[in-house]
Write a protein that holds these residues in place. Sequence first.
Motif, PDB file in Angstrom:
ATOM      1  N   VAL A 114      -2.874  24.379 -30.182  1.00 25.48           N
ATOM      2  CA  VAL A 114      -2.750  25.298 -31.315  1.00 25.48           C
ATOM      3  C   VAL A 114      -2.738  24.529 -32.630  1.00 25.48           C
ATOM      4  CG1 VAL A 114      -1.293  27.057 -32.396  1.00 25.48           C
ATOM      5  CG2 VAL A 114      -1.456  26.934 -29.902  1.00 25.48           C
TER       6      VAL A 114
ATOM      7  N   SER B 193      -3.992  21.697 -33.447  1.00 26.42           N
ATOM      8  CA  SER B 193      -5.259  21.058 -33.827  1.00 26.42           C
ATOM      9  C   SER B 193      -6.186  22.022 -34.554  1.00 26.42           C
ATOM     10  CB  SER B 193      -5.963  20.489 -32.593  1.00 26.42           C
ATOM     11  OG  SER B 193      -6.284  21.517 -31.673  1.00 26.42           O
ATOM     12  N   GLU B 194      -5.893  23.313 -34.486  1.00 25.89           N
ATOM     13  CA  GLU B 194      -6.659  24.294 -35.247  1.00 25.89           C
ATOM     14  C   GLU B 194      -6.156  24.404 -36.683  1.00 25.89           C
ATOM     15  OE1 GLU B 194      -9.310  25.933 -34.041  1.00 25.89           O
ATOM     16  OE2 GLU B 194      -9.097  24.778 -32.188  1.00 25.89           O
ATOM     17  N   ILE B 195      -5.001  23.810 -36.946  1.00 27.16           N
ATOM     18  CA  ILE B 195      -4.370  23.905 -38.269  1.00 27.16           C
ATOM     19  C   ILE B 195      -4.526  22.612 -39.059  1.00 27.16           C
ATOM     20  CG2 ILE B 195      -2.187  24.310 -39.495  1.00 27.16           C
ATOM     21  CD1 ILE B 195      -1.299  25.932 -37.003  1.00 27.16           C
TER      22      ILE B 195
ATOM     23  N   GLY C  26      -7.314  18.594 -28.339  1.00 27.63           N
ATOM     24  CA  GLY C  26      -7.653  18.545 -29.753  1.00 27.63           C
ATOM     25  C   GLY C  26      -7.054  17.413 -30.565  1.00 27.63           C
TER      26      GLY C  26
ATOM     27  N   ARG D 294      -4.898  17.898 -38.460  1.00 23.47           N
ATOM     28  CA  ARG D 294      -5.343  16.823 -37.577  1.00 23.47           C
ATOM     29  C   ARG D 294      -4.122  16.278 -36.829  1.00 23.47           C
ATOM     30  NH1 ARG D 294     -10.428  15.156 -38.254  1.00 23.47           N
ATOM     31  NH2 ARG D 294     -10.130  12.932 -37.915  1.00 23.47           N
TER      32      ARG D 294
ATOM     33  N   ARG E 126       1.936  26.712 -39.285  1.00 22.40           N
ATOM     34  CA  ARG E 126       1.292  27.915 -39.809  1.00 22.40           C
ATOM     35  C   ARG E 126       1.787  28.246 -41.217  1.00 22.40           C
ATOM     36  NH1 ARG E 126       1.643  31.191 -34.062  1.00 22.40           N
ATOM     37  NH2 ARG E 126      -0.442  30.592 -33.298  1.00 22.40           N
TER      38      ARG E 126
END
Length: 224
Positions: free
Chosen positions: A73, A75-77, A99, A79, A49
């Motif tokens: 979590v 994989s939202e930030i 993800g 690859r 993050r």
Amino acid sequence: MNVDAPCRVLVVDDNPFIRSGLTLALEASEEIEVVGEAGDGRRAVELARELVPDVILLDVRMPNVDGIAAAAVLSEIGRVIMLTQVDDPEVVLAAVRNGAVGYLVHNTFTPGELAAAVVETVRQRAHPLSQAASAALIDAARTDRATAPAAVDPAEQRKRFGLSEREAEVMDLIAQGHPNSTIAAKLFLTEKTVKNYINRLYAKLGAPNRSTAIVTWLGMPPRG
């Protein structure tokens, strides 16, 4: 990202010797910058993050928060590529469903191949999948199909997804774990043509990546 900028990587493994070794191997490439290291999933999420890396190399078994849980979590930030000793089929599937866009098993690649996989994951949206991970996906799919009320008919699968005969041939070879270069050689196609087929296959199968396409093609039901 800027195609001329180095790929920014976060290395996550609870073994400090493995983290150091991976960092040294990756930074030997001018195309990669290791921006941080973490020893567990919780710290990985905090750093990701803060640093927003392009790629997170993520181990499976770690204290506090393990890699599979963290992948959902992370994989939202960036690859996520799982990088682990674990090749258990259920673990591979759980990582993909959380993800991960790639799954590499230690001792199945060289440092150069790892660096290339990282760069291609960012710049070509590639999905690195080791032979062991590919085999795990296929074995798990076959197990699911063997216990299902009825086996999946390949011809029905092709009809279901609206694939041409050639597209089905390409997808079969993908599911067997072959890289694009091998698929091109087997079907007497150029690699560019194979990539075009694969992009169409992703769209038709509703799959964001290679490993998910394998699971979908082999008829595995989605899980939560």
